[in-house]
Design an enzyme around this catalytic site. Structure first.
Site, PDB file in Angstrom:
ATOM      1  N   TRP A   1       5.033   7.657  -3.249  1.00 45.22           N
ATOM      2  CA  TRP A   1       6.049   7.499  -1.989  1.00 45.22           C
ATOM      3  C   TRP A   1       6.930   8.913  -1.854  1.00 45.22           C
ATOM      4  CZ3 TRP A   1       3.686   4.577   0.999  1.00 45.22           C
ATOM      5  CH2 TRP A   1       3.259   3.294   0.598  1.00 45.22           C
TER       6      TRP A   1
ATOM      7  N   ASP B   1      15.214   7.012  -0.614  1.00 43.48           N
ATOM      8  CA  ASP B   1      14.338   5.921  -0.317  1.00 43.48           C
ATOM      9  C   ASP B   1      14.421   4.734  -1.324  1.00 43.48           C
ATOM     10  OD1 ASP B   1      11.961   4.189   0.330  1.00 43.48           O
ATOM     11  OD2 ASP B   1      10.372   5.724  -0.026  1.00 43.48           O
TER      12      ASP B   1
ATOM     13  N   LYS C   1       9.797  -5.076   1.541  1.00 44.12           N
ATOM     14  CA  LYS C   1       9.768  -5.377   0.222  1.00 44.12           C
ATOM     15  C   LYS C   1      10.762  -6.283  -0.364  1.00 44.12           C
ATOM     16  CE  LYS C   1       6.536  -2.306  -0.190  1.00 44.12           C
ATOM     17  NZ  LYS C   1       6.859  -0.660  -0.031  1.00 44.12           N
TER      18      LYS C   1
HETATM   19  C1  LIG Z   1       6.317   0.546   0.565  1.00 44.93           C
HETATM   20  C2  LIG Z   1       6.773   1.802   0.392  1.00 44.93           C
HETATM   21  C3  LIG Z   1       6.797   2.669   1.417  1.00 44.93           C
HETATM   22  C4  LIG Z   1       6.202   2.720   2.612  1.00 44.93           C
HETATM   23  O1  LIG Z   1       6.907   1.713   3.576  1.00 44.93           O
HETATM   24  P1  LIG Z   1       6.206   1.657   5.030  1.00 44.93           P
HETATM   25  O2  LIG Z   1       7.205   0.756   5.547  1.00 44.93           O
HETATM   26  O3  LIG Z   1       4.830   0.898   4.645  1.00 44.93           O
HETATM   27  O4  LIG Z   1       5.935   3.024   5.487  1.00 44.93           O
HETATM   28  C5  LIG Z   1       7.781   4.016   0.958  1.00 44.93           C
HETATM   29  N1  LIG Z   1       8.332   4.075  -0.033  1.00 44.93           N
HETATM   30  C6  LIG Z   1       8.481   3.116  -0.848  1.00 44.93           C
HETATM   31  C7  LIG Z   1       9.264   3.329  -2.172  1.00 44.93           C
HETATM   32  C8  LIG Z   1       7.732   2.088  -0.914  1.00 44.93           C
HETATM   33  O5  LIG Z   1       7.784   0.821  -1.716  1.00 44.93           O
END
Ligand SMILES: *Cc1c(COP(=O)(O)O)cnc(C)c1O
Length: 363
Positions: A108, A175, A199
Site C-alpha cells: 500500500w 494510511d 477493514k
Molecule cells: C485495503 C487497504 C488499502 C486499499 O483500500 P481500498 O479501500 O480498497 O482502496 C489501502 N491501505 C491499506 C493499509 C489497506 O489495508
C-alpha cells in the site's frame, strides 16, 4: 426477525472486507427493512432527510470523541477507497516542486508513492522492500524540507505495524486503513489520516478522512471539485450524495466502540488477542511468525507452517472448527489471521486450540 440471526456464525479472520460486531449487523439489517419507524428503508430516503442527517451528525461526533480531535481537525466520509487517498493527499498537500517523504513498508505504501510522484518530488526515507516488508525501518533520516511524511500505520498484507510514531518536524500523513480505532493516537502528530472503512470500521464503500484544515489551500494547482478536501469540508461530506449505507454502518460500529470502552479498551483487547496468538506461534514448532517480533501487527497476524506442505491440512482442520479467512495474501503466502476490533478473544482461543491440536496430530 429470525432472518437476522446467522445460523452458523463463523470465526471470521478475513483481512477485508472483514468482521463487524454482531449487534451492528443486526441493526444494519433491520434498517434496510425499516428505518426509525418511517415506513421506509434507510436505502430509500434522502441523504438530506432529518433522519439521515442525524446519522451523519453522530458519525462525525463519534469520530471526534473516539479520537479526541481538536477543533482544527475536520472529519470526512468520502468514496473512492483508501486508494483514491493515495493521490488526493498529494494533490491537496504537496505543492509543485516541493518534496514529501514516504516510508515504504509494503504494497500500500508502494502504491501511495507511485501516485504522489504525479504531483511532486517523493523522497523514500526508508524501505523494507529488500526483506519483502517483514519489518518496519527505524532510524531513517527525515530531511527537514518535507511538506509531510507519509506512513502506513499497519501493513495489512505483511502483518507489520508501527508501534510508536516518530516525532518529526512536519505533519504525518497516515494510511490507517487497517488499524483505525484500534488504539489511542497522539493526534497532534498527524496532519491527515485516512482509512478505507472495510477493514476495522465498517463495510466497503466509504473512506474516513481526518484532516487538519490549516494544511489545506496551499497548493496552486487546479484541483477538480470532487477531489478537493475543502469541497467536502464546506458541505460536511454531502456535496454530492454520500455513501449513506456504509456511513450508517460505520456510525453503528463507532457507537459499539463507545459502548465497549472506546479505543483505549480496544487497545487492551487487541493486545491480549495478539499475545495469545503470537505466543502459540512461537511455542508451536509447526508454525513460524513472518514479521520481526518488535514490529508485529496486532491486527493482521502473518505466519507460516514450518513445513509448507502441511498448510492445506492446517487450513482444512481450521475450517472444521469454523475458522475462516486464514489464507495469507498471495504476495506473502502462508497464513494470516486478521483479528480486528470486532473479533472476540473466544475466536482467537478457538484458533489457538486448533493449532495445538495440529501440533499433537502432526508434531
Ligand atoms: C485495503 C487497504 C488499502 C486499499 O483500500 P481500498 O479501500 O480498497 O482502496 C489501502 N491501505 C491499506 C493499509 C489497506 O489495508
Amino acid at each position: 426477525m429470525a432472518v437476522l440471526t446467522q445460523k452458523k456464525k463463523k470465526h471470521n479472520f478475513f483481512a477485508g472486507p472483514a468482521i463487524l460486531p454482531v449487534p451492528v449487523l443486526e441493526q444494519a439489517a433491520a434498517a434496510v427493512v425499516e428505518f426509525e419507524g418511517m415506513g421506509l428503508s434507510l436505502l430509500e430516503i434522502s441523504h438530506r432527510s432529518k433522519q439521515f442527517s442525524a446519522v451523519m451528525d453522530e458519525a462525525f461526533a463519534s469520530t471526534r470523541s473516539l479520537l479526541n480531535l481538536p477543533d482544527n481537525y475536520e472529519v470526512l466520509f468520502l468514496t473512492g477507497g483508501a486508494s483514491s487517498q493515495f493521490f488526493m493527499t498529494a494533490m491537496n498537500l504537496l505543492p509543485q516542486g516541493k518534496k514529501a517523504g514516504y516510508l515504504n513498508t509494503g504494497t500500500w505504501s508502494d502504491k501511495a508513492i507511485k501516485e504522489a510522484k504525479l504531483f511532486g518530488e517523493v523522497i523514500e526515507v526508508g524501505s523494507s522492500k529488500e526483506e519483502n516488508f517483514n519489518y518496519i525501518p527505524k532510524d531513517y533520516e527525515v530531511p527537514g524540507d518535507l511538506e509531510y511524511l507519509h506512513l502506513t500505520s499497519n501493513n495489512t498484507i505483511f502483518g507489520t505495524q508501527i508501534q510508536s510514531f516518530p516525532t518529526v518536524e512536519m505533519p504525518i500523513v497516515c494510511d490507517m486503513s487497517s488499524d483505525i480505532f484500534s488504539r489511542p493516537l497522539d493526534i497532534e502528530k498527524f496532519g491527515l489520516i485516512y482509512a478505507g472503512a472495510q477493514k476495522n470500521l465498517g463495510p466497503a464503500g466509504t473512506t474516513l478522512v481526518i484532516v487538519n484544515k490549516d494544511l489545506l489551500g496551499k497548493v496552486n494547482r487546479a484541483i477538480p471539485t470532487m477531489l478537493d478536501y475543502n469541497t467536502h469540508i464546506k458541505k460536511q461530506s454531502s456535496f454530492n450524495t454520500p455513501p449513506v449505507y456504509p456511513i450508517y454502518v460505520c456510525m453503528l460500529t463507532m457507537r459499539w466502540l463507545k459502548e465497549n470502552g472506546g479505543v483505549a479498551a480496544m487497545q487492551e483487547r487487541n493486545e491480549e488477542k495478539a499475545a495469545l496468538l503470537y505466543d502459540e506461534i512461537d511455542r508451536n514448532d509447526l508454525f513460524k511468525g513472518y514479521a520481526h517480533v518488535d514490529d508485529r501487527s496486532r491486527m493482521n497476524v502473518t505466519f507460516t507452517n514450518t513445513n509448507p506442505e502441511q498448510e492445506a491440512d492446517f487450513l482444512a482442520m481450521a475450517a472444521e472448527a469454523d475458522c475462516v479467512g486464514l489464507k495469507g495474501h498471495r504476495s506473502v503466502g502462508g497464513l494470516r489471521a486478521s483479528i480486528y476490533n470486532a473479533l472476540d478473544i473466544s475466536s482467537v482461543e478457538v484458533l489457538v486450540d486448533v493449532m495445538k491440536e495440529f501440533g499433537r496430530v502432526k508434531g
